[in-house]
Design an enzyme around this catalytic site. Sequence first.
Site, PDB file in Angstrom:
ATOM      1  N   ASP A  29      11.252  -7.122  63.803  1.00  0.00           N
ATOM      2  CA  ASP A  29      12.103  -7.297  62.630  1.00  0.00           C
ATOM      3  C   ASP A  29      11.748  -6.189  61.635  1.00  0.00           C
ATOM      4  O   ASP A  29      10.652  -6.164  61.091  1.00  0.00           O
ATOM      5  CB  ASP A  29      11.812  -8.691  62.038  1.00  0.00           C
ATOM      6  N   LYS A  66      18.115  -4.343  52.459  1.00  0.00           N
ATOM      7  CA  LYS A  66      16.903  -3.839  51.823  1.00  0.00           C
ATOM      8  C   LYS A  66      16.852  -2.312  51.840  1.00  0.00           C
ATOM      9  O   LYS A  66      16.648  -1.700  50.820  1.00  0.00           O
ATOM     10  CB  LYS A  66      15.672  -4.437  52.490  1.00  0.00           C
ATOM     11  N   TRP A 111       8.678 -14.694  57.225  1.00  0.00           N
ATOM     12  CA  TRP A 111       9.776 -14.334  58.139  1.00  0.00           C
ATOM     13  C   TRP A 111       9.357 -14.471  59.593  1.00  0.00           C
ATOM     14  O   TRP A 111      10.122 -14.941  60.434  1.00  0.00           O
ATOM     15  CB  TRP A 111      10.298 -12.932  57.840  1.00  0.00           C
TER      16      TRP A 111
HETATM   17  C1  LIG Z   1      14.839 -10.388  53.975  1.00  0.00           C
HETATM   18  C2  LIG Z   1      14.211 -10.527  55.302  1.00  0.00           C
HETATM   19  C3  LIG Z   1      14.723 -11.410  56.276  1.00  0.00           C
HETATM   20  C4  LIG Z   1      15.904 -12.312  56.008  1.00  0.00           C
HETATM   21  O1  LIG Z   1      17.048 -11.571  56.007  1.00  0.00           O
HETATM   22  P1  LIG Z   1      18.497 -12.243  55.881  1.00  0.00           P
HETATM   23  O2  LIG Z   1      19.367 -11.067  56.137  1.00  0.00           O
HETATM   24  O3  LIG Z   1      18.589 -12.791  54.500  1.00  0.00           O
HETATM   25  O4  LIG Z   1      18.608 -13.292  56.908  1.00  0.00           O
HETATM   26  C5  LIG Z   1      14.111 -11.437  57.508  1.00  0.00           C
HETATM   27  N1  LIG Z   1      13.051 -10.661  57.787  1.00  0.00           N
HETATM   28  C6  LIG Z   1      12.527  -9.812  56.880  1.00  0.00           C
HETATM   29  C7  LIG Z   1      11.353  -8.971  57.239  1.00  0.00           C
HETATM   30  C8  LIG Z   1      13.089  -9.727  55.610  1.00  0.00           C
HETATM   31  O5  LIG Z   1      12.573  -8.886  54.710  1.00  0.00           O
END
Ligand SMILES: *Cc1c(COP(=O)(O)O)cnc(C)c1O
Length: 360
Positions: free
Chosen positions: A172, A196, A102
């Site tokens: 993030d 998540k 990511w």
């Molecule tokens: C799942 C995830 C993403 C991607 O998320 P989307 O909502 O599918 O774009 C980005 N960063 C992290 C840390 C993730 O776990």
Amino acid sequence: MNRVYNFSAGPSMLPLKVLEKAQKELVAYGSTGMSVMEMSHRSSAYQEIIDECEALLRSLLGIGDNYKVLFLQGGASTQFGMIPLNFFTENKKADYILTGVWAKKAAKEAARYGEVNIVASSEDKTFSYIPKTDASMFSKDADYVHFTHNNTIYGTRFTSLPDVGNVPLITDMSSSILSEVIDVNKFGMIYAGAQKNMGPAGVTLAVVREDLIGKAMDICPTMLNYETHSENGSMFNTPPTYAIYICKLVAEWLKELGGVAAIQKINEEKAKILYDYLDNSSLFNATVEGADRSLMNVPFVTGDKDLDAKFVKESTAAGLVNLKGHRSVGGMRASIYNAMPVEGVKALVEFLKKFEMENK
Ligand SMILES: *Cc1c(COP(=O)(O)O)cnc(C)c1O
């Protein structure tokens, strides 16, 4: 009703209480005579829902008044582009720490709009640790520094913040939002896809310091400009109304439980139960060592691909599902987000023990 223990990395389990409340309110919300799904986003009933969601998140995360709370779409992945488009203001230059897939995607997207420096990376060891940084490594003239707080795929997390001086720090938190206490006020921005740890897919939370908003690049599309959403209360266009409503229910559930500090304790307990077992097992090994271990995502392996596959198959049959690891790490991964009860982790450890006995 037969519910399984769902260890999916995302979309992932929601608290049963939240699902049951949503079920109760599904057809007619309050006295409105309609489902939240059927409501105008401009109605007063809906305004109350989104306001309440924002207020709960502000209180749970301790967000200061000088931050905007935005409900966006396009997932965390859209933020990878929005961040440079909005924050490449002075020098069109940013520092990124690479700790996984990511983080790499975020850096790659930013590099389309300006200069990206990789200040540190753990790619040399399959992202199995968090690289050390110190203040001298960061560019003084960067517009911002970006890192991934919890690495969903590799199972690592930052346990302290990089020292970046006065440069805005952006993180993030897609897989760690609301899972442990952090000081939001140390950040220029935090963001997270909801699916998540906060709600269903379809809504992305962005918490942005006010003074950083309103300086987007000329080429920034209207819908990708934080100012657009900040000036319109996340209602420049139709927001993901139902997903925000579920986030509100999750936030209520978390508040009732005692908030982020209380869930952090439970998360630490769950992670300890699992890591302690893995560290003492002669069959299974955690792929991450020591202090950088994630509280949310726990990858582990037997070292034998066929045995891993057998484990995934048999655990699924036992009602412990989605334990197959990410294709880039192999083996297994247990995602034990806020909604996973301690009993779920205990059931997993019991199953791991049984499997170890049978496959010695
Ligand atoms: C799942 C995830 C993403 C991607 O998320 P989307 O909502 O599918 O774009 C980005 N960063 C992290 C840390 C993730 O776990």
